[in-house]
Every structure is written in structure tokens, then in C-alpha cells.
Design a protein around this motif. Sequence first.
Motif, mmCIF file in Angstrom:
data_model
loop_
_atom_site.group_PDB
_atom_site.id
_atom_site.type_symbol
_atom_site.label_atom_id
_atom_site.label_comp_id
_atom_site.label_asym_id
_atom_site.label_seq_id
_atom_site.Cartn_x
_atom_site.Cartn_y
_atom_site.Cartn_z
ATOM 1 N N GLN A 114 -3.457 11.065 15.194
ATOM 2 C CA GLN A 114 -3.551 9.825 14.418
ATOM 3 C C GLN A 114 -3.457 8.596 15.314
ATOM 4 O O GLN A 114 -4.166 7.605 15.110
ATOM 5 C CB GLN A 114 -2.459 9.792 13.356
ATOM 6 N N ALA A 147 -0.209 -0.945 -1.559
ATOM 7 C CA ALA A 147 -0.662 0.395 -1.182
ATOM 8 C C ALA A 147 -0.341 0.695 0.275
ATOM 9 O O ALA A 147 0.097 1.810 0.612
ATOM 10 C CB ALA A 147 -2.169 0.519 -1.438
ATOM 11 N N MET A 148 -0.521 -0.294 1.152
ATOM 12 C CA MET A 148 -0.265 -0.066 2.574
ATOM 13 C C MET A 148 1.223 0.120 2.834
ATOM 14 O O MET A 148 1.626 0.979 3.633
ATOM 15 C CB MET A 148 -0.812 -1.231 3.391
ATOM 16 N N GLU A 151 2.156 3.594 1.794
ATOM 17 C CA GLU A 151 1.651 4.606 2.733
ATOM 18 C C GLU A 151 2.507 4.673 3.988
ATOM 19 O O GLU A 151 2.889 5.759 4.432
ATOM 20 C CB GLU A 151 0.201 4.270 3.102
ATOM 21 N N ALA A 154 6.014 6.070 3.184
ATOM 22 C CA ALA A 154 6.081 7.517 2.945
ATOM 23 C C ALA A 154 6.270 8.298 4.239
ATOM 24 O O ALA A 154 6.885 9.371 4.239
ATOM 25 C CB ALA A 154 4.806 7.976 2.232
ATOM 26 N N SER A 155 5.742 7.772 5.343
ATOM 27 C CA SER A 155 5.880 8.461 6.629
ATOM 28 C C SER A 155 7.035 7.912 7.449
ATOM 29 O O SER A 155 7.199 8.303 8.612
ATOM 30 C CB SER A 155 4.577 8.319 7.427
ATOM 31 N N SER A 184 -1.954 -3.400 8.713
ATOM 32 C CA SER A 184 -1.603 -2.079 9.220
ATOM 33 C C SER A 184 -0.864 -2.208 10.545
ATOM 34 O O SER A 184 0.164 -1.545 10.771
ATOM 35 C CB SER A 184 -2.862 -1.228 9.391
#
Length: 297
Positions: A114, A147-148, A151, A154-155, A184
Motif C-alpha cells: 500500500q 468517509a476518509m 477509512e 479503521a486502520s 489523505s
Amino acid sequence: MTMRSQEQELHQWLQRLADDPANAGNPLLAEFQKLAERHGKLLRQFRKIAKISDRLQTETKDMARQQRQFVLMVSHEFRTPLAIIDSASQMLELEPKLPVSVMPRLGKIRNAVQRMAHLIERCLTDDRLGTAAARPSSFDLTALLTAMAAEVGASSPGHRFVLQGFDRPVPIPGDRDLLAVVFSNLLENAVKYSPKGGAVRLDLSVGDGQVTIQVADEGIGVNATDAARLFDKYFRASNAAGTTGAGLGLHLARSIVDTHGGGIAVTSEPGRGSAFTVRLPTVRHVPATPPVKEPSS
């Protein structure tokens, strides 16, 4: 008038002076001829310098074009093997007979893939910014940031994401994909440079024809000298040696925000975190064009 024609005109003017009987024996004529010769030498040197400058500009443009082509080629060539590695890692995670001790190693492989994919995407975005303008369209900034944040959160179970001002839609004009790169980078940096966890705060406010987004963390921060250079291409802060990165993310963020007619700034203090503030117009940004000169009468 070109430099060569200036030199020719000067020689013609001196020749007319020398041919005029009224100037016979005039001591100033010899001095004029010496000055003309020096002037001619200077003009010839300027012509050489201009030719060298033109050649350097051409070579620089060719090198930049070749560099972009190389980055594009390498980036596209890397995507396929990275996708294969990621797919194989996912398949191995589904293998029921796989030892439990292997799972963390697979996670490291996928994280490394990633990181490489993000680096490639940033290189391609940098090339796109240099060759094309942003593609504006209206989208809901609140939905994108929500949303970002979900995301990234969550990690990152060790971090707590706190959102303020996200109670209503905020439509803005802009290239959604490019602006997603900006936030991001900011969200990932907030997590990456806060190794001990803590809160990541996102504040969203609208007023005076612009929307303001602040991303603040409780991480390692940077000193004032490094903060002034954080948006420079390939620059990394002096205390970032232990973390991965290429020094491209914040440079791209500033370039994208500038393209949208906005601004980005940072305040930071070592050991007390950093706060990045992005301001974007709520109406479409049209680049300024130079005024048309009226024809002289």
C-alpha cells in the motif's frame, strides 16, 4: 531590432562620419571607433550567451519530459507486480491451515504494498499537476472528509478521530480526486507522526466565501525551521528519520490547493503536535488573466 542589426547600424553610422570631409582630423572620431569596437564585442558576447541560454532551456525541457516519461513508465510497470503481491497476500490470509504467526508478516507485506502504491499515485499526481489543470465539479466536502476519516481511523485503532462542524453538507467546486490526495496526506501524516496515538481533530467551518478545514494531531511536531520548509519538494523534517516517506505528500498538497485558488499553512511545536489549515473557495476559482491592453491611438 536584433543585436546583429544594432551592430551593423552602428558601423554604418561611423562609416558615414568617417566619410564626411567635415570630420577629417577630428580626434573624437578615433574614440568613437574604439567605443564602437568595444560595443560590437559586447554584442557578440551577448549573442553567444543568448544562444547558450536557449540551448540550456531546450535541454532542460527535454530532461523534464524524459523524467516524466520515466516516472510514468516505472509507475505503470510497478502497478502490476504490486497488485499480484497484494492479491497473493489476501489469498494466503484466507488459507485455513496457515500458522497464526504468519498473519502479522502478511499484514506487513500488504502495508508495504500500500505504501508503494501510494507513492506511485503521488508521483503520477505530481506529473498530472504539471501537465493539466484540475477538473472542477461540485461535490460535498463533508461527505468526503467523513468517509476518509472513517477509512483512516479503521486502520488506526490507537487514534481517536474527533470531527467538529460536520453536521451539514458543504458543497464546493473542485477536482474531488485531487483534493482527496490533499486530505489523505494530512490524515495519514497525523497518524504516522503520532506514534503514541491520541486524538486527531478535524474542524470544518464555512464563512466569507471559503471553507476552512483544520487537521490537528498530538504527535511529535516539528521545530519552526522545519515547519517553514515542510511544503518543499522532497523535504523531510529533521525528526522524521524513523518514519517512511519521500517528502512528496505535503508538496503535492500545496500544489493542489494552490490550483484550486486556496491556501494551506501549518503551525507546530516539537512534542506538542501539528495543525494543518486548508482554505478553499466555496465558489469556482477562475485563474486571473492579464488585462488586455487597449491599442494606442
